[in-house]
Design a protein around this motif. Structure first.
Motif, PDB file in Angstrom:
ATOM      1  N   SER A 116      42.267  41.127  40.782  1.00 27.05           N
ATOM      2  CA  SER A 116      41.876  41.519  39.432  1.00 27.05           C
ATOM      3  C   SER A 116      41.498  42.991  39.338  1.00 27.05           C
ATOM      4  N   PHE A 117      41.440  43.658  40.471  1.00 28.65           N
ATOM      5  CA  PHE A 117      41.077  45.080  40.477  1.00 28.65           C
ATOM      6  C   PHE A 117      41.971  45.883  39.525  1.00 28.65           C
ATOM      7  N   GLY A 118      41.373  46.737  38.731  1.00 29.75           N
ATOM      8  CA  GLY A 118      42.149  47.607  37.844  1.00 29.75           C
ATOM      9  C   GLY A 118      42.734  46.901  36.629  1.00 29.75           C
ATOM     10  N   SER A 119      42.399  45.628  36.456  1.00 32.59           N
ATOM     11  CA  SER A 119      42.998  44.887  35.352  1.00 32.59           C
ATOM     12  C   SER A 119      42.043  44.863  34.163  1.00 32.59           C
ATOM     13  N   GLU A 120      42.478  44.211  33.118  1.00 39.45           N
ATOM     14  CA  GLU A 120      41.621  44.083  31.943  1.00 39.45           C
ATOM     15  C   GLU A 120      40.786  42.803  31.987  1.00 39.45           C
ATOM     16  N   ARG A 121      40.814  42.124  33.118  1.00 41.01           N
ATOM     17  CA  ARG A 121      39.969  40.941  33.256  1.00 41.01           C
ATOM     18  C   ARG A 121      38.528  41.389  33.417  1.00 41.01           C
ATOM     19  N   ASN A 122      37.626  40.517  33.105  1.00 45.48           N
ATOM     20  CA  ASN A 122      36.224  40.764  33.356  1.00 45.48           C
ATOM     21  C   ASN A 122      35.973  40.594  34.852  1.00 45.48           C
ATOM     22  N   LEU A 123      35.648  41.696  35.518  1.00 39.94           N
ATOM     23  CA  LEU A 123      35.565  41.633  36.976  1.00 39.94           C
ATOM     24  C   LEU A 123      34.372  40.842  37.491  1.00 39.94           C
ATOM     25  N   THR A 124      33.429  40.525  36.624  1.00 41.74           N
ATOM     26  CA  THR A 124      32.356  39.663  37.080  1.00 41.74           C
ATOM     27  C   THR A 124      32.850  38.222  37.129  1.00 41.74           C
ATOM     28  N   ASP A 125      34.000  37.973  36.514  1.00 47.29           N
ATOM     29  CA  ASP A 125      34.596  36.638  36.565  1.00 47.29           C
ATOM     30  C   ASP A 125      36.110  36.771  36.729  1.00 47.29           C
ATOM     31  N   PRO A 126      36.522  37.157  37.927  1.00 45.35           N
ATOM     32  CA  PRO A 126      37.930  37.490  38.131  1.00 45.35           C
ATOM     33  C   PRO A 126      38.841  36.271  38.281  1.00 45.35           C
ATOM     34  N   ASN A 127      38.244  35.089  38.388  1.00 45.20           N
ATOM     35  CA  ASN A 127      39.067  33.896  38.621  1.00 45.20           C
ATOM     36  C   ASN A 127      39.814  33.480  37.365  1.00 45.20           C
TER      37      ASN A 127
END
Ligand code: NAG
Ligand code: NAG
Length: 447
Positions: A277-288
């Motif tokens: 999920s690095f560098g993505s628009e996902r919320n990195l506190t919840d990358p799953n």
């Protein structure tokens, strides 16, 4: 330094030219298709019933195409397939979700099971889930079936994506032993993953039979001009990225030893969602992924034909390499994200159905994008008028989506691109569907 796909810039230009030609041929085909229609512009072309049938029953077709010739057959089959795809009528909203749906796979949560990453797919967690479809020629299923079987299984838990791959092989061959080396020059297995549906900052991981890996993050889209970027360098679209994955390869046979008959090699990987999920628009506190979320993915295998000289394998030229993939994508380029397959993450093992209710939104965006690219190839510029585009009729009937709005955007760095909006989608509750416009920004040939 990690390179980009297998092709150098020159080869890619050649590929681009070749694709331009095929687009032109295709447009010509469409023109013929329209010309042979009844000319009533209010009527949606009924592809299956008229144009294709007319084409198939025409004397021209019958005298020109020698269908006993497999090459001709393949060409004609591809031609019809494109027409059918382009002109398919969407009769109701219930058809939208599956409109040209690519290959898909349900990845089930481990639900407490574990996978021992040793390269051997003998864990119960693997046994209870099905294989993917066998890989096919990357260009199309109409090309000869690969002479070795390749297939995958996927699972996930709250930290990792698990990938298992079976790679049938009678002469196992590998050379690279350093991480991030040019694995694509070896025989290898690879995967490409887009975690957020933006098709940006997607990840690519390759592995050979030694277990040597290469991982990279690709910032830009392959549709953008490569050699006109700020630095002028082809690898400008790469960012250094470490997947921090755990992987092992099991070899049933011998590596680099001619004279005996190997059986296969297999791969097990666990890849943290956090790094994916690095560098993505996902919320990195919840990358799953969430339950039932679908991600665009592609899997590939590259395979040299080998000869033996002085007791050693010698590969054919890179340009002759065989490329096989999970989802065929019409070109020898695994990076064409609009032609990837889909993986849906599921917690419930009993839910066998693949469902991606947003699919037609992506399909609409891809179709407009392709129309834009074809327009630009012919006109040297983009247009903000959708009626000028050669796009599938379903896009204008509003059965699946409102007519897309296109806007040409001028960007801060003085480049221009375009933005496609699909407003007020009819069949889903989504307010808008949009792919990041900078994916499509082009850096040259704009007026
Ligand atoms: C991978 O691990 C290294 C070392 O722990 C860490 O510095 C790096 O940020 C990790 N990569 C990603 C993409 O999270
Ligand atoms: C590679 O080997 C396969 C299987 O033996 C054969 O069918 C194919 O024609 C070969 N390709 C080339 C380019 O020699």
């Amino acid at each position: 330094m990690p390179g980009y796909i297998i092709l150098d810039v020159k080869t890619r230009k050649a590929v681009a030219i070749c694709c331009g030609v095929s687009i032109a041929v295709f447009l010509l085909g469409i023109a013929i298709g329209y010309a042979s229609g009844n000319g009533n512009t209010d009527e949606v072309p009924t592809a299956k019933n008229t144009i294709l049938e007319q084409l198939q029953s025409s004397t021209c077709y019958n005298s020109y195409f020698d269908k006993s010739d497999s090459k001709v057959n393949r060409f004609y089959g591809t031609f019809l397939e494109r027409h059918r795809k382009k002109l398919t009528c969407v009769k109701g909203r219930n058809e939208c979700e599956n409109l040209y749906l690519p290959r898909n796979y349900n990845a089930y949560h481990l639900n407490g099971r574990t996978i021992n990453i040793d390269g051997v797919l003998n864990d119960d967690a693997w046994k209870e889930v099905p294989w993917s479809a066998d890989f096919v020629d990357i260009r199309s299923e109409r090309f000869p079936t690969p002479f070795f079987t390749t297939k995958i299984k996927l699972r996930w838990d709250d930290n990792n994506l698990y990938v298992g791959a079976y790679i049938q092989e009678k002469d196992i061959y590998a050379t690279k032993t350093t991480h991030d080396d040019r694995i694509w020059e070896d025989n290898g297995f690879e995967l490409l993953i887009d975690v957020d549906g933006t098709m940006f900052n997607y990840k690519q991981i390759q592995i050979n039979a030694f277990g040597t890996t290469m991982d990279q993050l690709l910032y830009k889209s392959p549709y953008e001009d490569v050699d006109t970027s700020a630095s002028g360098k082809a690898d400008d679209k790469l960012k250094t990225w470490e997947a921090n994955l755990t992987s092992r390869v099991y070899v049933d046979g011998t590596i680099n030893q001619p004279g005996d008959k190997d059986k296969f090699w297999s791969v097990e990987m666990s890849i943290p969602f956090e790094t994916l999920s690095f560098g993505s628009e996902r919320n990195l506190t919840d990358p799953n992924p969430n339950d039932n979320e679908a991600w665009f993915m592609q899997f590939g295998r590259s395979e040299h034909n080998l000869t033996v000289e002085n007791g050693r394998y010698v590969p054919q030229a890179l340009s002759q390499k065989n490329w096989w993939s999970w989802q065929p994508c019409g070109a020898i380029n695994l990076h064409l994200q609009d032609r990837w397959g889909l993986v849906q993450f599921k917690r419930n093992m009993n839910d066998k159905k693949f469902r991606f209710p947003k699919w037609h939104v992506y399909r609409a965006l891809f179709d407009v994008m392709n129309g834009m690219d074809a327009y630009r190839a012919l006109n040297g510029k983009f247009t903000a008028d959708i009626s000028e585009l050669d796009i599938p009729p379903y896009l204008m009937t509003e059965t699946c989506v409102k007519i897309p709005e296109i806007g040409l955007v001028k960007r801060a760095n003085k480049t221009k691109g375009f933005e496609i909006g699909v407003k007020s989608l009819v069949s889903t509750q989504l307010p808008t569907g949009r792919i990041r416009e900078d994916r499509y920004v082009q850096f040259s040939n704009l007026r």
